[in-house]
Scaffold this motif. Structure first.
Motif: not given
Length: 233
Positions: A11-37
């Motif tokens: 879920x692109x929107x959910x992933x983006x919002x989650x990553x943004x929130x966690x990044x504001x709390x000093x966590x480096x977040x990368x997003x991967x949208x597919x299970x096979x990769x």
């Protein structure tokens, strides 16, 4: 060094919002949208923690967890459907360290992540050989987070090690499910949570304990679990 998290969420929107929130709390977040990769990325990048959704394109979260668990030494937090006990238990049996039901408030997710990361050893502790417990042929070290039975190392997930260490450090004493959940996850036993039972089952298999008549991690009916000081030869 900033903690590295791989968020496997389609879920692109959910992933983006989650990553943004966690990044504001000093966590480096990368997003991967597919299970096979995701599988290749987890093994290649070895992030500190993976947030793994169950429903993914290409390969579901259960398949990814099963595929990487033997070679990935970090923490796996699975996102499951609300009230789906089957999803939660299956994830734990496949080696996930914890689960959290969707939808989840960002601050709740952050608190769970921090609790899981506290279990990881600091780099300076990696080679410290102290804090060992020995019972016959069984040895477990909190500092190196390793366990062995005879000459064989026991392959444990982060959550399995934490549970085994807790039981072994209270050898000869009964620990209730409430005791274990409070210590490991900071929550009480609600009468329904089967995560401890699932991990005990996996530990017994890895410790060559008879599932029908266990003698190493015993079930004390109506009370909890007891790690035996004996029966390790």
């Amino acid at each position: 060094m900033m903690t590295r998290i791989l968020l496997v969420e389609d879920d692109e929107r959910l992933a983006g919002l989650t990553a943004e929130y966690l990044s504001r709390n000093d966590l480096h977040v990368s997003i991967e949208p597919r299970g096979d990769t995701a599988e290749a990325r987890i093994l290649a990048e070895q992030p500190d923690l993976v947030i793994l959704d169950v429903m993914l394109p290409g390969k579901d979260g259960f398949e990814v967890c099963r595929a990487v668990r033997q070679q990935y030494r970090g923490v796996i937090l699975m996102l499951t459907a609300r009230d789906e006990d089957f999803d939660q238990i299956l994830g734990l049996e496949l080696g996930a360290d914890d689960y959290i039901a969707k939808p989840v408030q960002p601050r709740v997710l952050l608190a769970r992540i921090k609790a899981l990361l506290r279990r990881l050893p600091a780099p300076s502790e990696q080679d410290n050989a102290s804090d060992q417990l020995i019972f016959g042929n069984f040895r477990i070290s909190q500092s190196t987070r390793t366990a062995s039975l005879g000459s064989q190392n026991i392959d444990l997930t982060t959550a399995e090690f934490d549970l085994l260490w807790l039981l072994a450090s209270h050898a000869g004493n009964v620990l209730s499910r409430d005791d274990l959940l409070q210590e490991l996850r900071g929550i009480g036993f609600d009468g329904l949570d089967r995560s401890i039972d699932a991990r005990i089952s996996r530990l017994r298999k890895k410790l060559n304990d008879d599932p029908e008549n266990p003698t190493r991690i015993k079930t004390v009916r109506g009370k909890g679990y007891l790690f035996s000081k004996h029966d390790w030869d």
